[in-house]
Design a protein around this motif. Structure first.
Motif, PDB file in Angstrom:
ATOM      1  N   HIS A   1       0.829  -1.196   0.000  1.00  0.00           N
ATOM      2  CA  HIS A   1       0.000   0.000   0.000  1.00  0.00           C
ATOM      3  C   HIS A   1       0.871   1.257   0.000  1.00  0.00           C
ATOM      4  O   HIS A   1       1.863   1.326   0.736  1.00  0.00           O
ATOM      5  CB  HIS A   1      -0.896   0.039   1.242  1.00  0.00           C
ATOM      6  CG  HIS A   1      -1.927  -1.035   1.297  1.00  0.00           C
ATOM      7  ND1 HIS A   1      -3.142  -0.930   0.656  1.00  0.00           N
ATOM      8  CD2 HIS A   1      -1.930  -2.241   1.922  1.00  0.00           C
ATOM      9  CE1 HIS A   1      -3.856  -2.012   0.888  1.00  0.00           C
ATOM     10  NE2 HIS A   1      -3.140  -2.834   1.651  1.00  0.00           N
ATOM     11  N   LEU A   2       0.485   2.251  -0.798  1.00  0.00           N
ATOM     12  CA  LEU A   2       1.098   3.562  -0.651  1.00  0.00           C
ATOM     13  C   LEU A   2       0.664   4.154   0.683  1.00  0.00           C
ATOM     14  O   LEU A   2       1.471   4.727   1.412  1.00  0.00           O
ATOM     15  CB  LEU A   2       0.682   4.492  -1.801  1.00  0.00           C
ATOM     16  CG  LEU A   2       1.046   5.976  -1.648  1.00  0.00           C
ATOM     17  CD1 LEU A   2       2.555   6.158  -1.529  1.00  0.00           C
ATOM     18  CD2 LEU A   2       0.495   6.785  -2.818  1.00  0.00           C
ATOM     19  N   SER A   3      -0.625   4.025   0.978  1.00  0.00           N
ATOM     20  CA  SER A   3      -1.168   4.526   2.242  1.00  0.00           C
ATOM     21  C   SER A   3      -2.456   3.778   2.543  1.00  0.00           C
ATOM     22  O   SER A   3      -3.213   3.441   1.625  1.00  0.00           O
ATOM     23  CB  SER A   3      -1.451   6.024   2.150  1.00  0.00           C
ATOM     24  OG  SER A   3      -2.154   6.491   3.277  1.00  0.00           O
ATOM     25  N   GLU A   4      -2.704   3.507   3.800  1.00  0.00           N
ATOM     26  CA  GLU A   4      -3.937   2.830   4.200  1.00  0.00           C
ATOM     27  C   GLU A   4      -4.898   3.793   4.885  1.00  0.00           C
ATOM     28  O   GLU A   4      -5.874   3.384   5.517  1.00  0.00           O
ATOM     29  CB  GLU A   4      -3.605   1.655   5.120  1.00  0.00           C
ATOM     30  CG  GLU A   4      -2.768   0.579   4.432  1.00  0.00           C
ATOM     31  CD  GLU A   4      -2.593  -0.669   5.274  1.00  0.00           C
ATOM     32  OE1 GLU A   4      -3.591  -1.396   5.470  1.00  0.00           O
ATOM     33  OE2 GLU A   4      -1.459  -0.904   5.734  1.00  0.00           O
ATOM     34  N   GLY A   5      -4.620   5.098   4.724  1.00  0.00           N
ATOM     35  CA  GLY A   5      -5.458   6.105   5.365  1.00  0.00           C
ATOM     36  C   GLY A   5      -6.599   6.607   4.515  1.00  0.00           C
ATOM     37  O   GLY A   5      -7.293   7.547   4.904  1.00  0.00           O
ATOM     38  N   GLY A   6      -6.802   6.003   3.334  1.00  0.00           N
ATOM     39  CA  GLY A   6      -7.862   6.445   2.437  1.00  0.00           C
ATOM     40  C   GLY A   6      -7.318   6.692   1.044  1.00  0.00           C
ATOM     41  O   GLY A   6      -6.093   6.764   0.838  1.00  0.00           O
ATOM     42  N   PRO A   7      -8.187   6.809   0.024  1.00  0.00           N
ATOM     43  CA  PRO A   7      -7.754   7.032  -1.354  1.00  0.00           C
ATOM     44  C   PRO A   7      -6.871   8.273  -1.483  1.00  0.00           C
ATOM     45  O   PRO A   7      -6.974   9.208  -0.690  1.00  0.00           O
ATOM     46  CB  PRO A   7      -9.073   7.199  -2.112  1.00  0.00           C
ATOM     47  CG  PRO A   7     -10.086   6.490  -1.266  1.00  0.00           C
ATOM     48  CD  PRO A   7      -9.650   6.719   0.147  1.00  0.00           C
ATOM     49  N   GLN A   8      -6.030   8.263  -2.504  1.00  0.00           N
ATOM     50  CA  GLN A   8      -5.065   9.332  -2.712  1.00  0.00           C
ATOM     51  C   GLN A   8      -5.315  10.057  -4.042  1.00  0.00           C
ATOM     52  O   GLN A   8      -6.031   9.562  -4.905  1.00  0.00           O
ATOM     53  CB  GLN A   8      -3.636   8.761  -2.710  1.00  0.00           C
ATOM     54  CG  GLN A   8      -3.285   7.940  -1.481  1.00  0.00           C
ATOM     55  CD  GLN A   8      -3.564   6.448  -1.665  1.00  0.00           C
ATOM     56  OE1 GLN A   8      -3.213   5.867  -2.690  1.00  0.00           O
ATOM     57  NE2 GLN A   8      -4.190   5.822  -0.686  1.00  0.00           N
ATOM     58  N   GLN A   9      -4.692  11.216  -4.155  1.00  0.00           N
ATOM     59  CA  GLN A   9      -4.706  11.983  -5.404  1.00  0.00           C
ATOM     60  C   GLN A   9      -3.269  12.337  -5.801  1.00  0.00           C
ATOM     61  O   GLN A   9      -2.421  12.614  -4.956  1.00  0.00           O
ATOM     62  CB  GLN A   9      -5.501  13.288  -5.242  1.00  0.00           C
ATOM     63  CG  GLN A   9      -7.006  13.116  -5.201  1.00  0.00           C
ATOM     64  CD  GLN A   9      -7.710  14.458  -5.066  1.00  0.00           C
ATOM     65  OE1 GLN A   9      -8.239  14.776  -4.009  1.00  0.00           O
ATOM     66  NE2 GLN A   9      -7.713  15.244  -6.130  1.00  0.00           N
ATOM     67  N   VAL A  10      -3.041  12.331  -7.095  1.00  0.00           N
ATOM     68  CA  VAL A  10      -1.820  12.784  -7.778  1.00  0.00           C
ATOM     69  C   VAL A  10      -0.516  12.494  -7.023  1.00  0.00           C
ATOM     70  O   VAL A  10       0.244  13.406  -6.705  1.00  0.00           O
ATOM     71  CB  VAL A  10      -1.900  14.289  -8.121  1.00  0.00           C
ATOM     72  CG1 VAL A  10      -2.901  14.514  -9.216  1.00  0.00           C
ATOM     73  CG2 VAL A  10      -2.252  15.158  -6.906  1.00  0.00           C
ATOM     74  N   PRO A  11      -0.196  11.232  -6.744  1.00  0.00           N
ATOM     75  CA  PRO A  11       1.092  10.943  -6.106  1.00  0.00           C
ATOM     76  C   PRO A  11       2.254  11.287  -7.029  1.00  0.00           C
ATOM     77  O   PRO A  11       2.173  11.098  -8.250  1.00  0.00           O
ATOM     78  CB  PRO A  11       1.018   9.441  -5.839  1.00  0.00           C
ATOM     79  CG  PRO A  11       0.046   8.923  -6.838  1.00  0.00           C
ATOM     80  CD  PRO A  11      -0.968  10.016  -7.032  1.00  0.00           C
ATOM     81  N   VAL A  12       3.341  11.804  -6.435  1.00  0.00           N
ATOM     82  CA  VAL A  12       4.516  12.237  -7.201  1.00  0.00           C
ATOM     83  C   VAL A  12       5.771  11.705  -6.520  1.00  0.00           C
ATOM     84  O   VAL A  12       5.943  11.874  -5.310  1.00  0.00           O
ATOM     85  CB  VAL A  12       4.581  13.781  -7.288  1.00  0.00           C
ATOM     86  CG1 VAL A  12       5.878  14.230  -7.960  1.00  0.00           C
ATOM     87  CG2 VAL A  12       3.367  14.324  -8.028  1.00  0.00           C
ATOM     88  N   PHE A  13       6.652  11.054  -7.306  1.00  0.00           N
ATOM     89  CA  PHE A  13       7.944  10.611  -6.789  1.00  0.00           C
ATOM     90  C   PHE A  13       8.885  11.799  -6.653  1.00  0.00           C
ATOM     91  O   PHE A  13       8.877  12.720  -7.478  1.00  0.00           O
ATOM     92  CB  PHE A  13       8.591   9.608  -7.743  1.00  0.00           C
ATOM     93  CG  PHE A  13       8.097   8.195  -7.617  1.00  0.00           C
ATOM     94  CD1 PHE A  13       8.577   7.366  -6.610  1.00  0.00           C
ATOM     95  CD2 PHE A  13       7.167   7.687  -8.517  1.00  0.00           C
ATOM     96  CE1 PHE A  13       8.124   6.049  -6.494  1.00  0.00           C
ATOM     97  CE2 PHE A  13       6.718   6.378  -8.418  1.00  0.00           C
ATOM     98  CZ  PHE A  13       7.198   5.556  -7.402  1.00  0.00           C
ATOM     99  N   SER A  14       9.729  11.773  -5.618  1.00  0.00           N
ATOM    100  CA  SER A  14      10.814  12.753  -5.529  1.00  0.00           C
ATOM    101  C   SER A  14      11.849  12.415  -6.599  1.00  0.00           C
ATOM    102  O   SER A  14      11.934  11.267  -7.051  1.00  0.00           O
ATOM    103  CB  SER A  14      11.452  12.706  -4.136  1.00  0.00           C
ATOM    104  OG  SER A  14      12.010  11.421  -3.884  1.00  0.00           O
TER     105      SER A  14
END
Length: 732
Positions: free
Chosen positions: A133-146
């Motif tokens: 999981h990227l995150s288990e805190g809820g759906p995400q928007q527009v993830p960006v890699f450093s």
């Protein structure tokens, strides 16, 4: 609604076995996607310069293919074999890390507005074939890699979060003041998303030590409420007993916009700072982007009139601000100026129409002009990139004709080389080193042909030619031709005509005119998108019923230089409607046209101009259809409307509108709108209808429950096109 452009959306279905045409065309086949032209989507050039990646047709694999021949040379992700906390049946999309060692897998996508959506993302390790999981805190928007690939920033519920991959995916929250309809961090509000064509407003510094974002405070922006019903496809069960509303912030022309500011976050020290960017109190920040220099954050600002664009270089720690470039536009700055803004080591490129035509310019980070990369009496229509190693610039332009597009390369000495060979419309996707490109070509009678070429334009392989579809449609497509005519005001306009396949020049035919007419748009072009649904297919259906179809691009449309495009400034609809009327008058002089049976229709801005043309004062149209039409620009949003009209208090041109001209309406009219249109609100339809009632003007009306600006879903599009087709058959 960026340029208020509406395309007919068809289901992406296989063409299948298309035998020779034996039966008449029918609307069910047309709207279901039977004549859909295949294209290769989702091509992403890989770091090696020799390959690209794409999602497989079943959305279960991420494939690597060769730029030389398109052959599959590897699989980066396979849902059948990848290991993780859940079983992935398929993915909706993906994002590669800078070094391509990790991939963000997009699942459970839910649309918000035109460009924004939420999704549940997973981090996939290519080498270990594992995802988590990227995150288990809820759906995400527009993830960006450093840039160094060790972190991922994303937005959730209007706040920004950071995940550190080297610390067991430790998640931290950067902002905490985000709240629906009040504050947005790193993601744009409705009007900024729609009219500045973006869904992401945050960026990492080149050294991955800082994060910068735009904060939108929309707390003072007026709310617009859309009534929602139970409906169907989808069914909103919560409104079974009583209707509900969707309330969101929508600034109409002249109203209060979001207050925008720029923030930075020092990732190591966890310090947040506010940048002292001198943006006007009612101005915009359409883009921010860190440059190759970690101490220079580029912030683009616009004044409210959008005739001045500034590019500031901001130090993310000291907050020191320096103006690098000021662009003063004639009447307004075109969107391409910031949309094509691209940064390279120590330099950046952007597009300007300062010469009267759109061209690419190269600057250093101090804002000093290095050189124009393109020049001439033609518009650059797409910028593909600049190669700092060679000094070569790659672009698409209308150099040959406003109706066509070709791919070019300009070298550092100003010499131009044409890389595409076919006449019509070409578009390109280049490899990262510009040694190869994928070329997609079509014309008005040829569906998309996709080839792979080397950097000099030599064809290496043909991936897709839609040959079967071309043979199929050739059996029923009407006779097409491009034409020009000159109006009474001495303006030469471009047009396209499609006659019935069995056209008889001794007969008199009714004519249906289709148009869009919005600023910078183009409908008359030599490509497969010609007509409402592409390839002139729906027009061919109407050809079989005995109609001629015509499209004319009037004043204000694009790719003919800025003077032609901007002549409608402060008076939208006045010149555009005149040109459609005069086009109808010209058609009426042709020996095979029945001048007493001419109709007109359009969607969105095209619907607006249909109403304007039918009430222009010269009664040339017997029937018309206006779909999802703005009827008074004071009902439309600030960014789009004021770019061309300024505010209602400043410009009496707002009085030139279909509601005020309803007394002059001539011809039979069908008005169509979706009740849940978040873009051109249903109020436009309701207010015009009331004005028509009070003016004792009879008309027909078709309303679609819970439908947005695209009016689709379930059986909706078939019903819509049947309604329009039958209306014209009855009234022409």
């Amino acid at each position: 609604m960026n340029k208020l452009l509406v395309l007919a959306t068809c289901a992406v279905l296989s063409v299948g076995n298309l035998a020779a045409q034996s039966e008449p065309l029918n609307l069910k086949d047309i709207t279901s996607g039977r004549y859909y032209a295949h294209r290769i989507y989702g091509v992403r050039p890989a770091n090696d310069g020799n390959s690209y990646t794409q999602l497989s047709e079943d959305s279960r694999r991420i494939i690597r293919r060769s730029f030389k021949n398109g052959e599959e040379i590897g699989t980066l992700f396979n849902a059948s074999t990848a290991r993780g906390p859940i079983k992935l049946e398929h993915i909706d999309g993906y994002i590669m890390s800078p070094d391509e060692s990790r991939i963000l897998l997009q699942t459970k996508t839910k649309s918000i507005y035109r460009r924004s959506f939420t999704a549940e993302y997973y981090i996939f390790d290519v080498k270990n074939n594992r995802f988590t999981h990227l995150s288990e805190g809820g759906p995400q928007q527009v993830p960006v890699f450093s840039p160094d690939g060790t972190m991922i920033a994303f937005a959730r519920e209007n706040n920004l979060f950071l995940v550190k991959l080297l610390f067991d995916n430790a998640e931290s929250q950067i902002t905490k003041d985000g709240k629906f309809n009040e504050v947005l961090n790193g993601i744009p509000d409705w009007v900024n998303e729609e009219e500045f064509s973006t869904n992401c407003s945050f960026t990492f510094s080149a050294d991955s030590k800082m994060l910068a974002w735009i904060r939108y405070d929309e707390s003072k922006v007026p709310i617009y409420s859309i009534q929602e019903f139970k409906g169907s496809h989808p069914t909103l069960k919560q409104y079974d007993e009583y209707p509900g509303t969707y309330d969101y912030k929508y600034p109409v022309a002249g109203a209060k916009n979001s207050e925008v500011s720029v923030k930075t976050f020092d990732i190591k020290n966890r310090v947040t700072r506010t940048m002292a960017v001198p943006v006007d109190s009612d101005g915009y920040i359409p883009r921010i982007q860190f440059t190759s220099d970690p101490d220079r954050l580029a912030v683009v600002t616009l004044n409210r009139h959008q005739d001045r664009m500034d590019i500031y270089m901001v130090n993310p720690r000291s907050t020191e601000v320096k103006l690098a470039l000021r662009e003063n536009g004639t009447k307004y700055i075109q969107e391409s100026a910031y949309d094509a803004l691209t940064f390279y080591p120590g330099q950046f490129t952007f597009i300007s129409d300062r010469t009267g035509y759109q061209h690419v310019y190269l600057y250093n980070l101090n804002g000093q002009l290095v050189r124009p990369l393109t020049q001439g009496n033609y518009d650059v229509t797409t910028f593909y990139g600049y190669d700092p190693k060679t000094g070569n610039c790659y672009y698409q332009s209308a150099q040959e004709s406003p109706l066509r597009r070709s791919i070019y390369m300009n070298d550092k000495n100003g010499r131009t080389r044409k890389l595409s060979t076919e006449t019509g419309t070409n578009s390109a996707t280049f490899s990262k080193n510009f040694n190869y490109f994928m070329n997609v070509w079509s014309n008005s009678t040829t569906p998309y042909v996709t080839t792979l070429r080397d950097g000099n334009g030599k064809t290496l392989s043909t991936l897709l030619d839609n040959k079967e579809l071309k043979e199929k449609v050739a059996s029923f497509t009407g006779q097409q031709e491009f034409f020009t005519f000159t109006t009474s005001e001495g303006v030469q306009l471009n047009g396209w005509m499609q006659k019935p396949k069995n056209f008889d020049a001794t007969k008199k035919y009714p004519v249906i005119m289709y148009q869009y007419s919005g600023p910078g748009s183009q409908e008359v072009a030599d490509n497969w998108k010609i007509g409402f649904s592409g390839g002139g297919i729906w027009e061919s259906y109407m050809n079989e019923q005995g109609y001629i179809f015509v499209i004319v691009d009037g004043r204000g449309t694009g790719v003919r230089g800025s003077e032609f495009e901007k002549c409608t400034y402060l008076k939208l609809g006045e010149l555009e409607s005149k040109d459609q009327v005069e086009a109808a008058q010209y058609l009426g002089t042709l020996p095979y046209v029945d001048k007493n049976r001419i109709g007109i229709w359009g969607w969105s801005f095209g619907g607006f101009n249909t109403l304007m043309a039918m009430s222009e004062g010269r009664p040339v149209f017997k029937a018309g259809v206006a779909v999802a039409a703005p009827t008074n620009w004071k009902y439309y949003d600030t960014v789009y409307t004021e770019r061309y009209m300024r505010t209602p208090k400043e410009n009496e041109g707002y009085n030139i509108n279909p509601i005020n001209r309803v007394e002059k309406l001539h011809g039979n009219l069908l008005l169509i709108h979706g009740t849940a249109d978040d873009n051109v609100h249903y109020r436009n339809c309701a207010e015009w209808a009331e004005a028509a009632v009070q003016a004792n003007k009879q008309f027909q009306m078709q309303i679609y429950t819970n439908r947005n600006h695209f009016i689709s879903g379930g059986n909706t599009r078939l019903h819509l096109m049947t309604r329009i087709s039958e209306f014209f058959k009855t009234n022409l």
